[in-house]
Design a protein around this motif. Structure first.
Motif, PDB file in Angstrom:
ATOM      1  N   ILE B 157      39.682   1.165  68.337  1.00 51.92           N
ATOM      2  CA  ILE B 157      40.847   1.885  67.832  1.00 51.92           C
ATOM      3  C   ILE B 157      40.343   2.894  66.807  1.00 51.92           C
ATOM      4  CG2 ILE B 157      41.339   0.095  66.070  1.00 51.92           C
ATOM      5  CD1 ILE B 157      44.353   0.828  66.470  1.00 51.92           C
ATOM      6  N   LEU B 158      40.890   4.105  66.877  1.00 54.14           N
ATOM      7  CA  LEU B 158      40.511   5.155  65.919  1.00 54.14           C
ATOM      8  C   LEU B 158      41.677   5.373  64.962  1.00 54.14           C
ATOM      9  CD1 LEU B 158      38.916   7.565  64.753  1.00 54.14           C
ATOM     10  CD2 LEU B 158      39.754   8.943  66.678  1.00 54.14           C
ATOM     11  N   LEU B 159      41.409   5.187  63.681  1.00 53.40           N
ATOM     12  CA  LEU B 159      42.428   5.403  62.646  1.00 53.40           C
ATOM     13  C   LEU B 159      42.036   6.610  61.805  1.00 53.40           C
ATOM     14  CD1 LEU B 159      42.542   1.702  61.361  1.00 53.40           C
ATOM     15  CD2 LEU B 159      44.075   2.743  63.067  1.00 53.40           C
ATOM     16  N   CYS B 160      43.052   7.323  61.333  1.00 56.71           N
ATOM     17  CA  CYS B 160      42.830   8.368  60.345  1.00 56.71           C
ATOM     18  C   CYS B 160      43.674   7.929  59.149  1.00 56.71           C
ATOM     19  CB  CYS B 160      43.307   9.708  60.896  1.00 56.71           C
ATOM     20  SG  CYS B 160      43.112  11.085  59.763  1.00 56.71           S
ATOM     21  N   GLN B 177      45.507  -6.822  59.409  1.00 56.89           N
ATOM     22  CA  GLN B 177      46.070  -7.245  60.702  1.00 56.89           C
ATOM     23  C   GLN B 177      45.375  -6.517  61.858  1.00 56.89           C
ATOM     24  OE1 GLN B 177      50.189  -8.297  61.224  1.00 56.89           O
ATOM     25  NE2 GLN B 177      50.643  -7.809  59.086  1.00 56.89           N
ATOM     26  N   ILE B 178      45.113  -5.238  61.667  1.00 60.45           N
ATOM     27  CA  ILE B 178      44.375  -4.496  62.707  1.00 60.45           C
ATOM     28  C   ILE B 178      42.977  -5.092  62.875  1.00 60.45           C
ATOM     29  CG2 ILE B 178      43.367  -2.251  63.320  1.00 60.45           C
ATOM     30  CD1 ILE B 178      45.764  -0.939  61.833  1.00 60.45           C
ATOM     31  N   ALA B 179      42.345  -5.445  61.750  1.00 61.87           N
ATOM     32  CA  ALA B 179      40.997  -6.034  61.820  1.00 61.87           C
ATOM     33  C   ALA B 179      41.015  -7.353  62.587  1.00 61.87           C
ATOM     34  CB  ALA B 179      40.450  -6.234  60.409  1.00 61.87           C
ATOM     35  N   ASN B 180      42.054  -8.132  62.384  1.00 62.36           N
ATOM     36  CA  ASN B 180      42.138  -9.407  63.108  1.00 62.36           C
ATOM     37  C   ASN B 180      42.367  -9.189  64.601  1.00 62.36           C
ATOM     38  OD1 ASN B 180      41.608 -11.111  60.927  1.00 62.36           O
ATOM     39  ND2 ASN B 180      43.732 -10.947  60.213  1.00 62.36           N
ATOM     40  N   ILE B 181      43.188  -8.199  64.913  1.00 60.43           N
ATOM     41  CA  ILE B 181      43.381  -7.854  66.335  1.00 60.43           C
ATOM     42  C   ILE B 181      42.049  -7.387  66.934  1.00 60.43           C
ATOM     43  CG2 ILE B 181      44.531  -6.214  67.903  1.00 60.43           C
ATOM     44  CD1 ILE B 181      46.958  -6.312  65.921  1.00 60.43           C
ATOM     45  N   ALA B 182      41.310  -6.601  66.164  1.00 62.81           N
ATOM     46  CA  ALA B 182      40.009  -6.108  66.637  1.00 62.81           C
ATOM     47  C   ALA B 182      39.047  -7.264  66.906  1.00 62.81           C
ATOM     48  CB  ALA B 182      39.411  -5.138  65.617  1.00 62.81           C
ATOM     49  N   GLU B 183      39.053  -8.255  66.004  1.00 61.73           N
ATOM     50  CA  GLU B 183      38.223  -9.451  66.214  1.00 61.73           C
ATOM     51  C   GLU B 183      38.591 -10.133  67.532  1.00 61.73           C
ATOM     52  OE1 GLU B 183      35.733 -11.116  64.252  1.00 61.73           O
ATOM     53  OE2 GLU B 183      35.717  -9.133  63.308  1.00 61.73           O
ATOM     54  N   LYS B 184      39.896 -10.306  67.709  1.00 60.04           N
ATOM     55  CA  LYS B 184      40.411 -11.032  68.875  1.00 60.04           C
ATOM     56  C   LYS B 184      39.986 -10.358  70.181  1.00 60.04           C
ATOM     57  CE  LYS B 184      44.906 -12.450  70.770  1.00 60.04           C
ATOM     58  NZ  LYS B 184      46.358 -12.312  70.539  1.00 60.04           N
ATOM     59  N   TYR B 185      40.043  -9.018  70.190  1.00 61.60           N
ATOM     60  CA  TYR B 185      39.756  -8.300  71.436  1.00 61.60           C
ATOM     61  C   TYR B 185      38.342  -7.714  71.454  1.00 61.60           C
ATOM     62  CZ  TYR B 185      44.721  -8.780  72.431  1.00 61.60           C
ATOM     63  OH  TYR B 185      45.965  -9.294  72.690  1.00 61.60           O
ATOM     64  N   ASN B 186      37.524  -8.090  70.489  1.00 60.07           N
ATOM     65  CA  ASN B 186      36.139  -7.602  70.408  1.00 60.07           C
ATOM     66  C   ASN B 186      36.086  -6.070  70.467  1.00 60.07           C
ATOM     67  OD1 ASN B 186      33.384  -7.760  70.201  1.00 60.07           O
ATOM     68  ND2 ASN B 186      33.076  -7.976  72.414  1.00 60.07           N
ATOM     69  N   LEU B 188      35.944  -2.245  68.428  1.00 57.21           N
ATOM     70  CA  LEU B 188      35.475  -1.535  67.236  1.00 57.21           C
ATOM     71  C   LEU B 188      36.656  -0.870  66.524  1.00 57.21           C
ATOM     72  CD1 LEU B 188      32.311   0.323  68.631  1.00 57.21           C
ATOM     73  CD2 LEU B 188      32.298  -1.610  67.037  1.00 57.21           C
ATOM     74  N   ILE B 189      36.544  -0.749  65.197  1.00 57.32           N
ATOM     75  CA  ILE B 189      37.509   0.050  64.434  1.00 57.32           C
ATOM     76  C   ILE B 189      36.774   1.251  63.866  1.00 57.32           C
ATOM     77  CG2 ILE B 189      39.117   0.107  62.481  1.00 57.32           C
ATOM     78  CD1 ILE B 189      39.281  -2.938  62.684  1.00 57.32           C
ATOM     79  N   LEU B 190      37.201   2.453  64.269  1.00 58.73           N
ATOM     80  CA  LEU B 190      36.650   3.695  63.704  1.00 58.73           C
ATOM     81  C   LEU B 190      37.681   4.214  62.713  1.00 58.73           C
ATOM     82  CD1 LEU B 190      35.127   3.285  66.377  1.00 58.73           C
ATOM     83  CD2 LEU B 190      35.402   5.709  66.859  1.00 58.73           C
ATOM     84  N   CYS B 191      37.269   4.431  61.486  1.00 58.96           N
ATOM     85  CA  CYS B 191      38.243   4.901  60.505  1.00 58.96           C
ATOM     86  C   CYS B 191      37.774   6.184  59.825  1.00 58.96           C
ATOM     87  CB  CYS B 191      38.546   3.813  59.487  1.00 58.96           C
ATOM     88  SG  CYS B 191      40.049   4.175  58.564  1.00 58.96           S
ATOM     89  N   ASP B 192      38.520   7.243  60.071  1.00 57.96           N
ATOM     90  CA  ASP B 192      38.245   8.549  59.461  1.00 57.96           C
ATOM     91  C   ASP B 192      38.952   8.569  58.107  1.00 57.96           C
ATOM     92  OD1 ASP B 192      38.287  11.212  58.669  1.00 57.96           O
ATOM     93  OD2 ASP B 192      38.807  11.991  60.650  1.00 57.96           O
ATOM     94  N   GLU B 193      38.155   8.567  57.041  1.00 62.21           N
ATOM     95  CA  GLU B 193      38.720   8.397  55.692  1.00 62.21           C
ATOM     96  C   GLU B 193      38.548   9.655  54.839  1.00 62.21           C
ATOM     97  OE1 GLU B 193      37.249   4.741  53.963  1.00 62.21           O
ATOM     98  OE2 GLU B 193      37.933   3.553  55.677  1.00 62.21           O
ATOM     99  N   VAL B 194      38.546  10.819  55.480  1.00 60.60           N
ATOM    100  CA  VAL B 194      38.229  12.032  54.721  1.00 60.60           C
ATOM    101  C   VAL B 194      39.269  12.361  53.642  1.00 60.60           C
ATOM    102  CG1 VAL B 194      36.953  12.968  56.691  1.00 60.60           C
ATOM    103  CG2 VAL B 194      39.271  13.763  56.268  1.00 60.60           C
ATOM    104  N   PHE B 218      33.178  -2.421  62.212  1.00 65.11           N
ATOM    105  CA  PHE B 218      33.886  -1.358  61.492  1.00 65.11           C
ATOM    106  C   PHE B 218      32.955  -0.158  61.284  1.00 65.11           C
ATOM    107  CE2 PHE B 218      35.284   0.657  57.449  1.00 65.11           C
ATOM    108  CZ  PHE B 218      36.517   1.102  57.891  1.00 65.11           C
ATOM    109  N   ILE B 219      33.432   1.016  61.656  1.00 68.69           N
ATOM    110  CA  ILE B 219      32.662   2.249  61.445  1.00 68.69           C
ATOM    111  C   ILE B 219      33.483   3.163  60.548  1.00 68.69           C
ATOM    112  CG2 ILE B 219      31.529   4.230  62.532  1.00 68.69           C
ATOM    113  CD1 ILE B 219      31.372   2.556  65.124  1.00 68.69           C
TER     114      ILE B 219
END
Lengths: 378, 378
Positions: B157-160, B177-186, B188-194, B218-219
């Motif tokens: 999932i890509l988040l901004c 909650q997103i992190a837990n969903i990511a764990e469940k479905y193996n 990656l979480i990409l987060c653009d934090e600019v 987590f990236i």
């Protein structure tokens, strides 16, 4: 995950930098500083806010105008709208591969050649059609080229001129023949010209960018990195027809937005003030090329290399088989070089060295190699 | 050729720069200069040859150490080997997409969101799984997110965060909650934090990089561009687990070799000297956000927008249908904005403005818009 590995060049360079006592002839970059006039020019203009923020995706207009003017003095007919300022040649080539080609397309490529091309092809899903150079003196076999292109009908041919790692310089006549083949098969010509300034023995460098009639299918890829000892600034350019440049620009924008603004400022100055340094670099590299050649004559029992016509590399043939030669040379002799098969699938028995190093460094490196060879039984 | 077009943002910005009398609220970049301490620091060190040539592909060690130390002060556990200095956030994301995914993989993406993501997905052959935000106040619908991920099993999932263009700030609870969903479905979480520095109303910014237990998937994608008014330097970083970083590094190297060295020098200084400027920028942007909100209340017959929780954008809803609204606004009112459907397929009736402009510019722009609306019959 895609199967892309760190290039052999960077692996060796990283290992070398992590081991203080290793001499690295692996990554090819000049050990000169950027010309002091360029540095002073940047210092004098660095307070100007325009250099702190994005330029247009294509790059600063003044810089593009200067480049166009230089190209046109050599016979070209480029407008600033037909030039993209890139973050170096690799970035320019990558944007080209990701915009002008589809996954599954094939591109003809002379080899041995620059290791990163093969990896960049992988990223873009491009299939390489290998056209090996003659192992005797690394000259181009035009008949083979013509046959391969006829057989495989690639979408493009990628040239590195002069060629890294063999130093092969393509002549005007050879390039015109390639251009005619490209016309016949409606093929693009991509030419990486980052070493075009570094041609030895008073040979003339010729680029198809000087002939407007080929602009519609010619993409020139240039860099300020080697010519002006500016590798750290990440600055170069590509030029082609407006149609092709517009295509590439969209992807360039997505890869980096624009080339670094401060480096564009430096590039303006290097075009204005850099030429006399280029002449100095060239003299120095000529000396180092000849020095290295003389030094390795002492090792002719073990290896052999042709003197390059351009670039600052030797592609060296081992006369016997050694297992894990480059690792052994690194571990035992503390000299980092790059193994031959990074430059194409047929070169297990070769390795590349960069002679863009101080003469004393080259002398010590060859001394270490000599000791290594004389102690080693293959 | 691939079907990648220049982004709407860049198209509008280019048109605006080519027309001197147009006010551009299109591309989002601060109109501040880079902090003068940073500029002075660069000037003072620019003669050092180490900043003229390539750094390691990962970037300068001192800079990576500083970044690691800052991340770890916030609870993270990053080593310098888990950080790559990139040429900005877009470059970091592009290297991530081209290394960690195969063509045909899918990635979940909240929308509306930053226009370039969709184009970058195209380049990498990635299929977007859209998770629209609630049109009422642009909040996240976690149930919808969970359902979509369960249905499509995307690789990531890509988040901004905060989100360009809506200013939505994801809370710690939502991110966990997103992190837990990511764990469940193996996944990656990409987060653009600019825009992480630009959060209003004393809200806390939370990043998953502060929780070591999520590092393996987590990236974090960061940039110095907006925070330190350094868009032209093209400098940012990504951090993740060593395994992921090694994968990305190979592609990063092929895209650009290394981030510009001089910009790495500037980044060192911005971490040391930039914080007080960030506070100033934030105060200024708060004023401009509130000013713009007040200004457009006069236009509430024609449009509506939620006040953003972060970033310097408004995503504005048109209350009636206008044909080619952004072109008309550009041609008639001489104001450049970006059309809503650049940010996702459901937003024809929206447009984005950047309020990172001087207050007088914002006032004039809204005056022009007012005149435009009152003269126009939809």
């Amino acid at each position: 995950m895609r199967n892309i590995e760190l290039s052999e060049i960077k692996k060796m360079e990283k290992q070398a930098r992590e081991n203080g006592d290793v001499i690295s002839l692996a990554q090819g970059y000049p050990d000169f500083s950027t010309p002091w006039q360029v540095v002073e020019f940047v210092k004098n203009h660095l307070h100007e806010a325009v250099w702190h923020q994005y330029t247009l995706a294509m790059g600063n207009l003044k810089l593009r105008e200067k480049i166009a003017s230089n190209l046109n003095e050599e016979g070209g007919s480029y407008s600033p709208e037909e030039i993209i300022i890139t973050a170096g040649a690799n970035a320019g080539l990558m944007a080209t591969l990701l915009s002008c080609f589809q996954p599954g397309d094939s591109i003809a490529i002379l080899c041995p050649t620059y290791a990163s091309y093969f990896q960049q092809f992988k990223i873009a899903g491009i299939i390489p059609i290998f056209i090996p150079l003659n192992e005797k003196n690394w000259s181009l076999d035009l008949e083979l080229l013509s046959d391969r292109i006829n057989a495989h009908k690639p979408k493009a041919i990628l040239l590195c001129n002069p060629n890294n790692p063999t130093g092969t310089l393509l002549s005007k006549n050879e390039l015109l023949q390639i251009a005619n083949i490209a016309e016949k098969y409606n093929m693009l010509i991509l030419c990486d010209e980052v070493y075009s300034f570094l041609v030895y023995d008073n040979k003339e460098y010729f680029s198809l960018s000087s002939l407007p009639e080929f602009k519609h299918n010619f993409i020139k890829i240039q860099s300020f990195s080697k010519k002006y000892a500016m590798t750290g600034w990440r600055i170069g350019y590509i030029c082609s027809s407006k149609k092709i440049i517009e295509k590439i620009l969209s992807v360039h924008d997505l890869l980096i937005n624009c080339a670094p603004s401060v480096s564009q400022l430096a590039a303006i100055s290097s075009l204005e003030n850099g030429e006399k340094f280029v002449n100095y670099f060239k003299e120095e590299f000529t000396k180092r090329r000849d020095l290295f050649y003389d030094l390795i004559q002492d090792l002719n029992e073990f290896l052999f290399a042709y003197k390059p016509q351009g670039t600052y590399f030797y592609f060296i043939k081992l006369k016997k088989n050694y297992e894990n030669f480059t690792s052994q040379l690194f571990n035992v002799a503390k000299v980092a070089v790059v193994k031959g098969n990074a430059f194409g699938p047929f070169y297990d028995n070769y390795f590349r060295i960069s002679f863009a190093k101080e003469p004393e460094v080259l002398i010590t490196a060859v001394e270490r190699m000599k000791k290594f060879f004389t102690q080693l039984t293959p």
